[in-house]
Design a protein around this motif. Structure first.
Motif, PDB file in Angstrom:
ATOM      1  N   ARG A  16      63.595 -18.606 -34.015  1.00  0.00           N
ATOM      2  CA  ARG A  16      64.085 -19.596 -33.058  1.00  0.00           C
ATOM      3  C   ARG A  16      62.893 -20.356 -32.467  1.00  0.00           C
ATOM      4  O   ARG A  16      61.870 -19.766 -32.147  1.00  0.00           O
ATOM      5  CB  ARG A  16      64.885 -18.906 -31.941  1.00  0.00           C
ATOM      6  N   GLU A  17      63.036 -21.673 -32.319  1.00  0.00           N
ATOM      7  CA  GLU A  17      61.944 -22.473 -31.777  1.00  0.00           C
ATOM      8  C   GLU A  17      61.691 -22.113 -30.311  1.00  0.00           C
ATOM      9  O   GLU A  17      62.632 -21.897 -29.538  1.00  0.00           O
ATOM     10  CB  GLU A  17      62.279 -23.973 -31.892  1.00  0.00           C
ATOM     11  N   GLN A  18      60.399 -22.057 -29.959  1.00  0.00           N
ATOM     12  CA  GLN A  18      59.979 -21.721 -28.584  1.00  0.00           C
ATOM     13  C   GLN A  18      60.649 -20.429 -28.089  1.00  0.00           C
ATOM     14  O   GLN A  18      61.135 -20.347 -26.972  1.00  0.00           O
ATOM     15  CB  GLN A  18      60.284 -22.871 -27.632  1.00  0.00           C
ATOM     16  N   ALA A  19      60.672 -19.446 -28.977  1.00  0.00           N
ATOM     17  CA  ALA A  19      61.257 -18.153 -28.611  1.00  0.00           C
ATOM     18  C   ALA A  19      60.476 -17.530 -27.460  1.00  0.00           C
ATOM     19  O   ALA A  19      59.240 -17.534 -27.449  1.00  0.00           O
ATOM     20  CB  ALA A  19      61.257 -17.225 -29.816  1.00  0.00           C
ATOM     21  N   HIS A  20      61.214 -16.982 -26.494  1.00  0.00           N
ATOM     22  CA  HIS A  20      60.566 -16.486 -25.286  1.00  0.00           C
ATOM     23  C   HIS A  20      61.325 -15.271 -24.735  1.00  0.00           C
ATOM     24  O   HIS A  20      62.558 -15.264 -24.686  1.00  0.00           O
ATOM     25  CB  HIS A  20      60.517 -17.585 -24.229  1.00  0.00           C
TER      26      HIS A  20
END
Length: 453
Positions: A371-375
């Motif tokens: 997932r993009e910009q996973a945090h």
């Protein structure tokens, strides 16, 4: 001369008034002293006024006594000294009645303050309100539950839960109902019981409200544990002999095949025996897999008793973050820690709580993978109710509402290779700590697991 004795005073005033009247008529008929006549007449008027004022003294004392009772003013005392035995008895009677009223009032006030103390001390929330919702009484447990300092009308609770307010208005005498309230970081299961009574033509509804979420979770977990014990016991009793027998028969057939090969037996017979051996090996492998599966779920009933100690949450978070550091870097997932206050400590079994958080982070990594910009966030603070909480938050795709209600059920999983035991085990660990674990999710925004101690 002033006489204090009522009887002597009365006789003296009567005699003086009679003499003055006699003097007035004597002057009127026998003299022409007009000015003196007016003076004597004025003296008669003053004496008559003073005489009636003196006689009305008893009525004034009685009136003061009745006003004291009417307005509940029991601070007065009646002092009538030197007026004779009849006034002395009246004074004593009045003062005794006032004293009795003072004692009754003091007893009522003591009972009132005693009742107030009991009500405020009770851990169950109590609300007494009129038909229009005007609140007559609330206790400290109610203020703590709804996070309010004061409550004038139950309609003010709509911001907390509209469903709760509607049920409070509709509930009848002797009824009870269960309300589910989903807060952002907490889930409440409120059971409400109502009774009605009338005071001074005012119809009052008294309701008791208790959050039984923890009790429900405990009963649910106990039920699952009982079911798991029965299932694992029966499965183990059935599968263990099959595993043992299949292994033994497979070894016998293997030896038999080797003997047949040495004696040059028919190849078709040997091939058939080898097929049987292969089938037995498959049976043995599957039974071993099933035994491993059963043993995994046995862990739900074999959690060790927590060994409590006090430790800093910052140390716990740092250890866990270091544990996943390489995996997080490899999958391009950022992880941040936020603790308020920084020195926040927790009394718990550090190893068991660490196990819970590790399981939650594994789930978060799985959810945010690719997932993009996973945090992922590790948070800890004191919530609005003054309890220590730990939160694991991720910005993954989230959990659908119908799935969210079942994620803590044993055997339930959304992962292809999942066992469905991780979150159930986590809830059991939190239950042993006297705490709870809840999940909140907004699809495509965030998923938050909250551990409340």
């Amino acid at each position: 001369m002033v006489y204090k004795n009522f009887r002597i005073n009365f006789i003296f005033r009567t005699a003086l008034l009679t003499g003055t009247i006699f003097l007035f008529f004597y002057l009127f008929y026998n003299t022409s002293l007009t000015m003196t006549l007016f003076l004597v007449g004025g003296a008669i008027g003053i004496q008559i006024f003073a005489f009636f004022h003196y006689i009305d003294r008893t009525n004034r004392i009685l009136n003061n006594f009745l006003e004291s009772i009417r307005y509940s003013d029991f601070t007065r005392t009646f002092q009538v000294e030197g007026e004779g035995s009849s006034f002395e008895k009246l004074k004593n009677s009045f003062n005794e009645v006032i004293k009795d009223f003072q004692e009754v009032r003091a007893e009522k006030e003591e009972n009132f303050y005693y009742l107030q103390t009991v009500i405020q001390h009770i851990g169950i929330s109590l609300i007494a309100f009129q038909k229009d919702g005007q609140v007559e009484l609330i206790n400290n447990a109610t203020k703590k539950l709804f996070q309010v300092r004061n409550l004038r009308n139950i309609d003010s609770l709509r911001s907390f839960s509209p469903e709760l307010v509607e049920n409070l208005f509709k509930i009848k005498h002797g009824e009870n109902t269960l309300i589910k309230v989903q807060e952002k970081d907490n889930l409440l299961q409120l059971i409400i019981y109502a009774t009605e009574f009338t005071i001074h033509n005012r119809k009052i509804t008294l309701v008791s409200i208790k959050n039984i979420q923890q009790e429900l979770e405990e009963k649910e977990m106990e039920s699952w544990q009982k079911l798991i014990r029965v299932l694992t016991h029966e499965i183990m009793n059935s599968i263990t002999p099959i595993s043992s027998l299949s292994s033994t028969v497979a070894m016998i057939i293997k030896d038999l095949c080797e003997n047949l090969k040495e004696t040059g037996a028919n190849s078709d017979d040997i091939e058939s025996l080898e097929e049987v051996e292969s089938a037995l090996k498959t049976i043995h492998k599957r039974t071993d897999g099933l035994l491993h599966f059963v043993n995994t779920y046995r862990n739900l009933t074999k959690i060790p008793k927590p060994s409590f100690s006090i430790f800093k949450i910052s140390h716990l978070f740092e250890n866990i973050k270091n544990l996943f550091e390489e995996e997080l870097k490899a999958k391009n997932i950022t992880c941040t820690i936020n603790i308020e206050p920084k020195t926040l400590e927790l009394s718990a079994d550090e190893h068991l709580i660490e196990q819970v958080i590790i399981n939650l982070i594994k789930n978060a990594i799985h959810a945010t993978e690719n997932r993009e910009q996973a945090h992922i966030q590790l948070l800890s603070n004191l919530n609005s109710r003054g309890k220590t909480i730990i939160q694991v938050v991720d910005n993954g795709p989230g959990i659908l509402p119908d799935v969210l209600e079942r994620i803590f059920i044993p055997f339930f999983t959304t992962k292809p290779q999942g066992s469905g035991i991780g979150l159930s085990l986590s809830r059991q660990i939190l239950r042993l700590h006297g705490g709870t674990i809840n999940a909140y999710s907004e699809p495509d925004k965030e998923t938050k697991f909250t551990l409340t101690f």
